[in-house]
Design an enzyme around this catalytic site. Sequence first.
Site, mmCIF file in Angstrom:
data_model
loop_
_atom_site.group_PDB
_atom_site.id
_atom_site.type_symbol
_atom_site.label_atom_id
_atom_site.label_comp_id
_atom_site.label_asym_id
_atom_site.label_seq_id
_atom_site.Cartn_x
_atom_site.Cartn_y
_atom_site.Cartn_z
ATOM 1 N N LYS A 106 0.747 -1.299 0.054
ATOM 2 C CA LYS A 106 -0.194 0.037 -0.047
ATOM 3 C C LYS A 106 0.864 1.416 0.070
ATOM 4 C CE LYS A 106 -4.276 -2.155 1.058
ATOM 5 N NZ LYS A 106 -3.877 -3.347 1.066
HETATM 6 C C1 LIG Z 1 -4.373 -4.388 0.531
HETATM 7 C C2 LIG Z 1 -3.595 -5.687 0.282
HETATM 8 C C3 LIG Z 1 -3.692 -6.764 -0.728
HETATM 9 C C4 LIG Z 1 -5.056 -6.739 -1.597
HETATM 10 O O1 LIG Z 1 -4.937 -5.544 -2.346
HETATM 11 P P1 LIG Z 1 -6.538 -5.126 -3.034
HETATM 12 O O2 LIG Z 1 -5.721 -3.919 -4.078
HETATM 13 O O3 LIG Z 1 -7.218 -4.627 -2.293
HETATM 14 O O4 LIG Z 1 -7.015 -6.153 -4.103
HETATM 15 C C5 LIG Z 1 -2.924 -7.923 -0.659
HETATM 16 N N1 LIG Z 1 -2.072 -8.012 0.119
HETATM 17 C C6 LIG Z 1 -1.698 -7.262 1.009
HETATM 18 C C7 LIG Z 1 -0.417 -7.493 1.851
HETATM 19 C C8 LIG Z 1 -2.330 -6.104 1.360
HETATM 20 O O5 LIG Z 1 -2.112 -5.213 1.982
#
Ligand SMILES: *Cc1c(COP(=O)(O)O)cnc(C)c1O
Length: 501
Positions: free
Chosen positions: A113
């Site tokens: 993120k």
């Molecule tokens: C947010 C997240 C995901 C999922 O990503 P999306 O964009 O919501 O599909 C997968 N793995 C981790 C570690 C995340 O923080």
Amino acid sequence: MKYISTRGNFRAVEAAEAIRTGMVPTGGLFVPEEIPVLSLTGIREMADKKYQEVALQVLEKFLTDYSREELIDSIQAAYDSRKFPVEDVVPVVGLTENLYLMELWHGPTAAFKDMALQLMPRLMMRAIKKAELRKDIVILVATSGDTGSAALEGFKNLEGVKIIVFYPAEGVSKIQELQMTTIDGDNTYVVGVKGNFDDCQSAVKAIFADQDVKDLLAANGFQFSSANSINWGRLVPQIVYYFSSYANLLKKDVLTEGEKINIVVPTGNFGNILAAYYAYKMGLPVNRFICASNDNNVLADFLSTGTYDIRRDFKRTISPSMDILISSNLERFLFEITGRDADKINKWYQELKEEGVFEIDARTLADIHAIFTGGFATEEETLKTIRESFDKYQYTLDPHTAVAVNVYEKYREESNDDTVTLLASTASPFKFAETVLQALGQISAGKNGEESLQELKKISGQEIHPALRDLGDKEPVHKRVASHDRLADEILDILQIRYTL
Ligand SMILES: *Cc1c(COP(=O)(O)O)cnc(C)c1O
């Protein structure tokens, strides 16, 4: 470049306005009016560019109301080498001859993120300046874990903004919780919410739609915005690494110009995989997308049957950032794959709201099947994949990435498709040290977070991710807890707005 609503219910706006407001005020999500295209030569040339330069090339196609200078400044500040202390921001690591992992977790909170949330707040600040708003922006975030700390890191101490993060009090790991509750910054607020992530997300969505609360805020000089992955400012930075990683594989001679790849993404809200799909629409050569879910397998079911059905139990898993029943960004994908049919989107999302289920038509399903495969990994399979990857490749996977690797392995077995594959590795294994230790047979019961980190360091031979060092020594400074139907009160309390009903 203008942005329109997936539900055809709003005027076209500039990128800055789409980023400033988050979602379409009348419901729906902002999408670019048209999708820009990059040539194969342009993509090949990225192989000799720095990550920041590739980012500029992608961003300036979409954010045409930002000056080149504004974009360069934002990008430099976001992907600074102190924040991403690795070679070229996103390293690509070969696991097998065919399978390459994009390590998206070298930023300040150890999960992918950061890729978006280091950049997006800077784009938002500039959007606010452009609009000459005289209101302070209040960012509301509902998080299943990783978004919270990444958003807090991205927005902390930025002028003219306050950030309030809501997380399910029983739905995040110890380390994730500490990352949020120990955050510094004079504009950061963190609230534990009783309930699961969907309760939390629905409650925040309801506040965004509550005119009384919004009026009250406006009268006190505040305005809401969102940093959740429905914000266009979150998505556009994520398109970049699909190009940079493809170019990286060209440079390593793993790929030849124009060669198609498969892309595997561990999916929750459908943001990361949607960014990959936009990259494809922009000209990235892709053979197939593989969307990996955990036991909350709504998407896997949808991609195989065409029925999106959330009338099921929410499960808490060892990959909590994917514990989601409503994948908000799916709406944008459906908009594109139906040839931008706002009527269909309105119909389906009305049904979802009223009945908890919708079914797409056969034609749309066939179009999806032409390019998308869904799958899911059980808890057992996820643990087994962590163990096997450690034994086979001496590579330590976090549970989210392990879900993707497992789904990929099953796909490969069934299809015999040996296309070169890029897989999104979304978190450092240290962020989920306890689960990883459990998978490796090193039961960590009774150990605190810090001891687990040390243990994993010893076993994996890797350094603890810088974001997680010394976490155990910090005292939580955020202690608010609220029930999910009282979030508006909590916000008014934080903003010190007094009111009588
Ligand atoms: C947010 C997240 C995901 C999922 O990503 P999306 O964009 O919501 O599909 C997968 N793995 C981790 C570690 C995340 O923080």
